[in-house]
Design a protein around this motif. Sequence first.
Motif, short mmCIF file in Angstrom:
data_model
loop_
_atom_site.label_atom_id
_atom_site.label_comp_id
_atom_site.label_asym_id
_atom_site.label_seq_id
_atom_site.Cartn_x
_atom_site.Cartn_y
_atom_site.Cartn_z
N VAL A 176 35.18 36.60 -38.17
CA VAL A 176 33.60 36.48 -38.13
C VAL A 176 33.40 35.23 -37.30
O VAL A 176 34.00 34.23 -37.21
CB VAL A 176 32.92 36.16 -39.57
N TYR A 177 32.56 35.43 -36.25
CA TYR A 177 32.34 34.47 -35.27
C TYR A 177 30.75 34.20 -35.18
O TYR A 177 30.03 34.93 -35.64
CB TYR A 177 32.77 34.74 -33.92
N GLY A 178 30.49 32.94 -34.86
CA GLY A 178 29.02 32.38 -34.88
C GLY A 178 28.65 32.76 -33.40
O GLY A 178 27.41 32.96 -33.28
N ARG A 179 29.47 32.68 -32.46
CA ARG A 179 28.89 32.67 -31.05
C ARG A 179 29.93 33.27 -30.03
O ARG A 179 30.98 33.03 -30.23
CB ARG A 179 28.33 31.30 -30.52
N GLU A 192 39.75 36.10 -31.12
CA GLU A 192 40.43 36.86 -30.45
C GLU A 192 41.81 36.47 -30.13
O GLU A 192 42.82 36.91 -30.00
CB GLU A 192 39.91 37.26 -29.00
N ALA A 193 41.93 34.99 -29.65
CA ALA A 193 43.05 34.50 -29.40
C ALA A 193 44.04 34.40 -30.59
O ALA A 193 45.56 34.49 -30.37
CB ALA A 193 42.88 32.99 -28.89
N VAL A 194 43.22 33.93 -31.90
CA VAL A 194 44.17 33.92 -32.88
C VAL A 194 44.83 35.36 -33.24
O VAL A 194 45.98 35.64 -33.65
CB VAL A 194 43.44 33.39 -33.98
N ALA A 195 44.18 36.42 -33.15
CA ALA A 195 44.48 37.80 -33.37
C ALA A 195 45.75 38.20 -32.65
O ALA A 195 46.79 38.59 -32.87
CB ALA A 195 43.44 38.80 -33.36
N ARG A 196 45.67 37.70 -31.34
CA ARG A 196 46.87 37.98 -30.13
C ARG A 196 47.99 37.22 -30.76
O ARG A 196 49.10 37.85 -30.48
CB ARG A 196 46.33 37.50 -28.84
N LEU A 197 47.81 35.94 -30.94
CA LEU A 197 48.86 35.17 -31.21
C LEU A 197 49.83 35.67 -32.48
O LEU A 197 50.86 35.65 -32.65
CB LEU A 197 48.45 33.54 -31.55
N HIS A 198 48.98 36.10 -33.61
CA HIS A 198 49.61 36.65 -34.63
C HIS A 198 50.08 38.14 -34.59
O HIS A 198 50.48 38.58 -35.43
CB HIS A 198 48.67 36.82 -35.82
N GLY A 199 50.09 38.79 -33.26
CA GLY A 199 50.43 39.93 -32.99
C GLY A 199 49.61 41.19 -34.02
O GLY A 199 50.41 42.15 -34.41
N GLY A 243 43.73 48.30 -34.25
CA GLY A 243 43.34 49.33 -35.36
C GLY A 243 43.10 48.45 -36.66
O GLY A 243 42.77 49.04 -37.61
N GLU A 244 43.77 47.33 -36.89
CA GLU A 244 43.91 46.54 -38.03
C GLU A 244 42.75 45.35 -37.96
O GLU A 244 42.89 44.29 -38.79
CB GLU A 244 45.24 46.23 -38.37
N THR A 245 41.97 45.11 -37.13
CA THR A 245 41.35 43.96 -36.79
C THR A 245 39.85 44.36 -36.51
O THR A 245 39.46 45.42 -35.94
CB THR A 245 41.55 43.16 -35.63
N LEU A 246 38.72 43.59 -36.85
CA LEU A 246 37.44 43.63 -36.74
C LEU A 246 36.89 42.33 -36.31
O LEU A 246 36.92 41.51 -37.03
CB LEU A 246 36.86 44.41 -37.74
N PHE A 247 35.98 42.24 -35.30
CA PHE A 247 35.16 41.02 -34.79
C PHE A 247 33.89 41.34 -35.08
O PHE A 247 33.30 42.03 -34.51
CB PHE A 247 35.66 40.63 -33.32
#
Length: 444
Positions: free
Chosen positions: A194-197, A218-225, A229-233
Amino acid sequence: MSQEINFDGLVGPTHNYGGLSRGNLASDKNRGRASNPRGAALQGLEKMRKLIGLGLTQGLLPPQERPFIPGLRAVGYTGTDGQILEKAFQDSPALVANMSAASSMWTANAATVSAGSQTSDGRVHLTPANLVAMPHRALEAEQTHRTLSAIFKDTNHFNVHAPLPANSLFGDEGAANHNRLASGHGAKGLELFVYGRDALRGQSGLKFPARQTLQASEAVARLHGLSDGETLFVRQSAEAINAGAFHNDVVCVTNDNVLFFHEAAFEDTALLEKQVLAKGNTLGFKPVFLMAKRDALPLQDVISSYLFNSQLITLPNGDMNLILPIETEETASAKAFVDECLAGDNPITAAHYMDLRQSMSNGGGPACLRLRVQANASQQAGIHGGVMMTPAKIDALENWVRQHYRDRLIADDLGDAAFLQETREALDALTQLLDLGSLYDFQR
């Protein structure tokens, strides 16, 4: 078998009401009040004891070194540590207040954590938050990285990343803006960021800062591999931010397949539910939406009661319970929604109300005080044992608090060199109690 471990932040001896956090209404309201660090720490330990009693595994993250003398040296103060503190306080009490905040107690902001079932390499990934939105919190990132690296040092099972670049493009507030939905703690599921801006598109319609950026998530999701299909922003609503929900965990919490939230939590609730249902169908879980509507539960009551800053936990028998602040019980509309959920057809079977007033007065409830780490048996064995809680360890920590903490602290105390010495003696004894070695700058 995987478990969710709650790592609670231990309140530090400098706990005070500095009113440093713009957009946090409780922090603003209680600015300048005398605080009770001893009472705050004991309240936090009692919550940890409660969760152990319910059959959960409980860990602890130690407080950070405060007042933070390296921060004062970095801006030109010289001399002995005591001289630096007193001179800086003479020049600017506000500067020393920023260097003395005990805000690391709210470990929901310590890092974002992805379970090994979600990541590309099967390890648990942790990215410390840079917390650049607030000066007093931005001080935490380096020590948080050091602390997490000491606790999760088994690189076969854990990957502790460095914080994201410390700039407004990658403003990262950690797990307070991150949720997970799945059929169970060990199952593959959906990571909900969840993001604010969107930092590349600017900010409009907000009177308070939107601290979490899309780019950071988005950067954290990339770092965590994590896979697409398993992420939602999802964007948090401006309405919630303007009402005082400076982090999403003030208006939303998840556990297993349950999303417990307010109608105004997200910019587009209907779209969120549609997307979560579709992802859940693919990933093998059926989401349960427990949403409080504005008409029955006004946002102002949500913010004052911290209803959704509760811990939603799964007990060993599979039931879910809520760990709530007593402010929720004292707010008629919030208590009514809890009672409605308990009477409904959903997994939540009980609510436990706890006295966390010292933390609540600075804008942090039960969920703020904990970082969730999901780990299987092998991963749990790789966690530093000194920070894992038992009733006997909590007894020892309570005795340590009573020995080292003041029961009253005001702003003028922060500039006293004798108080600096007190805090260091306390933290030195704590690292021995937790077997963490030379964790702090003053010990090196």
